[in-house]
Design an enzyme around this catalytic site. Sequence first.
Site, short mmCIF file in Angstrom:
data_model
loop_
_atom_site.label_atom_id
_atom_site.label_comp_id
_atom_site.label_asym_id
_atom_site.label_seq_id
_atom_site.Cartn_x
_atom_site.Cartn_y
_atom_site.Cartn_z
N GLY A 14 0.67 -1.30 -0.05
CA GLY A 14 -0.02 0.07 0.05
C GLY A 14 0.95 1.26 0.10
N GLY A 150 -0.76 -4.88 22.22
CA GLY A 150 -0.98 -6.06 21.49
C GLY A 150 0.34 -6.31 20.27
N TYR A 154 5.99 -5.82 17.16
CA TYR A 154 6.09 -4.47 16.17
C TYR A 154 6.81 -3.25 16.79
CZ TYR A 154 4.06 -1.47 12.17
OH TYR A 154 3.85 -0.92 11.47
P1 NAP Z 1 1.64 -3.50 3.26
O1 NAP Z 1 0.43 -3.22 2.10
O2 NAP Z 1 1.20 -5.21 3.70
O3 NAP Z 1 2.94 -3.67 2.60
C1 NAP Z 1 3.95 -4.43 3.02
C2 NAP Z 1 4.70 -4.70 1.85
O4 NAP Z 1 6.00 -5.76 2.62
C3 NAP Z 1 3.85 -5.91 1.09
O5 NAP Z 1 4.36 -5.66 -0.46
C4 NAP Z 1 4.49 -7.24 1.40
O6 NAP Z 1 4.78 -8.21 0.65
C5 NAP Z 1 6.12 -6.68 1.51
N1 NAP Z 1 6.82 -7.70 2.63
C6 NAP Z 1 6.20 -8.36 3.71
N2 NAP Z 1 7.53 -9.29 4.15
C7 NAP Z 1 8.33 -9.28 3.06
C8 NAP Z 1 9.57 -10.01 3.02
N3 NAP Z 1 10.05 -10.77 4.14
N4 NAP Z 1 10.47 -9.58 2.03
C9 NAP Z 1 9.97 -8.76 1.20
N5 NAP Z 1 8.84 -8.09 1.31
C10 NAP Z 1 8.22 -8.28 2.16
O7 NAP Z 1 1.63 -2.63 4.28
P2 NAP Z 1 1.91 -1.09 4.27
O8 NAP Z 1 0.68 -0.53 5.12
O9 NAP Z 1 1.95 -0.51 2.96
O10 NAP Z 1 2.80 -0.85 5.21
C11 NAP Z 1 4.11 -0.30 4.58
C12 NAP Z 1 5.27 0.02 5.60
O11 NAP Z 1 4.82 0.94 6.43
C13 NAP Z 1 5.41 -1.16 6.67
O12 NAP Z 1 6.64 -1.17 7.07
C14 NAP Z 1 4.35 -0.77 7.88
O13 NAP Z 1 4.98 -1.45 9.03
C15 NAP Z 1 4.66 0.60 7.83
N6 NAP Z 1 3.48 1.43 8.47
C16 NAP Z 1 2.34 1.06 7.94
C17 NAP Z 1 1.42 1.81 8.55
C18 NAP Z 1 -0.11 1.57 8.11
O14 NAP Z 1 -0.83 2.39 8.63
N7 NAP Z 1 -0.52 1.27 7.08
C19 NAP Z 1 1.45 2.73 9.54
C20 NAP Z 1 2.93 2.77 10.06
C21 NAP Z 1 3.83 2.16 9.42
P3 NAP Z 1 3.19 -9.11 0.35
O15 NAP Z 1 2.17 -8.29 0.08
O16 NAP Z 1 3.63 -10.05 -0.82
O17 NAP Z 1 3.16 -9.86 1.66
#
Ligand code: NAP
Length: 248
Positions: A14, A150, A154
């Site tokens: 995302g 929880g 993380y």
């Molecule tokens: P997301 O849509 O789930 O994106 C995470 C990405 O990481 C996915 O493309 C996933 O691939 C990939 N991934 C997971 N494990 C991996 C691995 N071992 N090797 C390579 N790629 C891997 O989540 P997002 O919301 O965009 O989050 C992106 C980042 O922002 C994360 O680090 C998250 O912790 C951080 N974040 C998000 C939020 C929020 O509110 N969304 C808030 C704070 C921080 P697959 O889809 O194939 O599993």
Amino acid sequence: MPPQIALVTGGTGGIGTAICQQLSSQGYRVVAGYLPGDTESAKAWQERLLADECQVEIEAGDVACFDSSQTMVRSIESRIGAVDILVNCAGITKDKTLRNMEHEQWQAVIDTNLSSVFNVTRQVIESMSSRGFGRIINISSVNGQRGQFGQTNYSAAKAGMHGFTMALAQEVARNGITVNTVSPGYIQTEMTMAVPKQIRNEIVQGIPCGDMGQPHQIAHVVGFLCSVETSYITGANIPVNGGMYMSF
Ligand code: NAP
């Protein structure tokens, strides 16, 4: 001058997608990292972006694994060129209170969110240093700053990410490399949509801006940190959280 090369891990996710789009629009040659085994969906993702006139390369690599991260970066170097900008964005959650958390849930989150930052950054740091330029941007989280019920796994991983940022920033400051953290609050992606609706509503009530953020709002800050003009910002954490956690 050929365009600079940016690697975005978790690039097809995302927030990662918005970062790829942003950096591509700024003229960088962008490579999205994705999990090996997901090649079909990564190619479909690439096609969708291309239909929007956004050209992004893809490269497989499991960031939780050192060897796989090394193979990913070496392949990018030989296919495309040396990485100038690294955005460590891949991440997962496996929420459980500590009393119910299995070791596997702890380890997977630490490996994917924290060890990954070492695994990938280690592959690019020599080359950036020898070329005298680099931008490393680690996507952490508000929950690394304030802790979250929880999420001992993380929160620990995301807080650790910023410790890494501050230490590495000191090591490479004289090599023209900046290292910074961006800490999103709650951003509308699949990761947050997986949170039950009632809990999401409660979270939104606690956000002064009155809503969840959008991926492009994180991407905009990442784009800013990539520029040559931001060379004096290093070791910083930039919160993008709608005011839900304020500190200085
Ligand atoms: P997301 O849509 O789930 O994106 C995470 C990405 O990481 C996915 O493309 C996933 O691939 C990939 N991934 C997971 N494990 C991996 C691995 N071992 N090797 C390579 N790629 C891997 O989540 P997002 O919301 O965009 O989050 C992106 C980042 O922002 C994360 O680090 C998250 O912790 C951080 N974040 C998000 C939020 C929020 O509110 N969304 C808030 C704070 C921080 P697959 O889809 O194939 O599993």
